[in-house]
Design a protein around this motif. Structure first.
Motif, PDB file in Angstrom:
ATOM      1  N   SER A 295       0.838  -1.196   0.000  1.00  0.00           N
ATOM      2  CA  SER A 295       0.000   0.000   0.000  1.00  0.00           C
ATOM      3  C   SER A 295       0.871   1.243   0.000  1.00  0.00           C
ATOM      4  O   SER A 295       2.035   1.209   0.380  1.00  0.00           O
TER       5      SER A 295
ATOM      6  N   ASP B  28      -3.741   0.042  -2.495  1.00  0.00           N
ATOM      7  CA  ASP B  28      -3.821  -0.835  -1.321  1.00  0.00           C
ATOM      8  C   ASP B  28      -4.145  -2.232  -1.846  1.00  0.00           C
ATOM      9  O   ASP B  28      -5.298  -2.554  -2.113  1.00  0.00           O
TER      10      ASP B  28
ATOM     11  N   ILE C 109      -2.324  12.155  -8.485  1.00  0.00           N
ATOM     12  CA  ILE C 109      -1.895  11.400  -7.316  1.00  0.00           C
ATOM     13  C   ILE C 109      -2.946  10.331  -7.070  1.00  0.00           C
ATOM     14  O   ILE C 109      -4.148  10.599  -7.145  1.00  0.00           O
ATOM     15  N   GLY C 110      -2.492   9.121  -6.794  1.00  0.00           N
ATOM     16  CA  GLY C 110      -3.417   8.036  -6.515  1.00  0.00           C
ATOM     17  C   GLY C 110      -2.913   7.169  -5.376  1.00  0.00           C
ATOM     18  O   GLY C 110      -1.713   7.097  -5.123  1.00  0.00           O
ATOM     19  N   ASP C 111      -3.832   6.540  -4.694  1.00  0.00           N
ATOM     20  CA  ASP C 111      -3.495   5.617  -3.618  1.00  0.00           C
ATOM     21  C   ASP C 111      -3.594   4.192  -4.139  1.00  0.00           C
ATOM     22  O   ASP C 111      -4.351   3.904  -5.066  1.00  0.00           O
TER      23      ASP C 111
ATOM     24  N   GLN D  19       1.181   5.379  -2.094  1.00  0.00           N
ATOM     25  CA  GLN D  19       0.691   6.423  -2.979  1.00  0.00           C
ATOM     26  C   GLN D  19       1.642   6.565  -4.162  1.00  0.00           C
ATOM     27  O   GLN D  19       2.847   6.381  -4.022  1.00  0.00           O
ATOM     28  N   TYR D  20       1.090   6.889  -5.323  1.00  0.00           N
ATOM     29  CA  TYR D  20       1.918   7.168  -6.493  1.00  0.00           C
ATOM     30  C   TYR D  20       1.539   8.543  -7.030  1.00  0.00           C
ATOM     31  O   TYR D  20       0.422   9.033  -6.810  1.00  0.00           O
TER      32      TYR D  20
END
Length: 184
Positions: A132, A152, A148-150, A134-135
């Motif tokens: 998990s 998991d 920006i995206g998370d 962030q990118y």
């Protein structure tokens, strides 16, 4: 309890190996995904992992939530490098555009830059590999400039051996590349 069986097996197998630790190498996990993207090239910049996940020792979570090293088992490559190489390979294959590690090796500039900050990469006590964080995708121009995206992801470790753990990492890294490719 499955994770405990897996780790017990790891310890028993490696205890008989003698003084040389086993090395965990993550194989390629090819993707079937093909995505048309709005960029013509991507540089994979910084990939960061938590300190425990980037050490040479392979770690796991105990039943009480502590992080411990797996005895006599180390990574075959630096985890950040291995993950970066996997993302480059997957993104290149999925998007069919040039993708390379930073620094960008070509004379032209890349259209997009990818940064990944991983907050968790750990074999959990329940037998799931958890990845998990962030990118971020940066562009200087185009229909969008930054995203920006998370992420998991949880991948089951299917088996009681070292290849099963390596395969779970390969699947998680491929799934991350597939998620990112959908945002390019």
């Amino acid at each position: 309890m499955k994770a405990a069986r897996i780790m017990t097996f790891f310890v028993l197998v490696l205890a008989g190996c003698g003084g040389t630790p086993g090395r965990l190498s993550v194989p390629a996990a090819p993707s079937e995904m093909q995505v048309r993207v709005s960029v013509s090239s991507v540089v994979v910049g910084e990939i960061s992992l938590p300190e425990y996940a980037n050490a040479s020792e392979v770690v796991r979570e105990t039943e009480v939530g502590l992080i411990e090293t797996v005895p006599d088992l180390i990574w075959a490559d630096v985890p950040e490098d291995a993950m970066t190489n996997a993302l480059v390979r997957h993104l290149s294959q999925i998007t069919n555009v040039p993708v390379a590690r930073a620094p960008w090796p070509l004379s032209s500039f890349p259209d997009a830059e990818l940064t990944v900050r991983t907050e968790r990469m750990l074999l959990q006590a329940d037998g799931q590999l958890r990845l998990s964080g962030q990118y971020a995708i940066r562009r200087d121009d185009g229909p969008w400039a930054e995203r920006i995206g998370d992420f998991d992801l949880s991948v089951p470790v299917r088996g009681d051996d070292l290849p099963a753990l390596a395969d779970a990492h390969a699947v998680a890294w491929r799934q991350l590349a597939e998620q990112i490719a959908g945002q390019l």
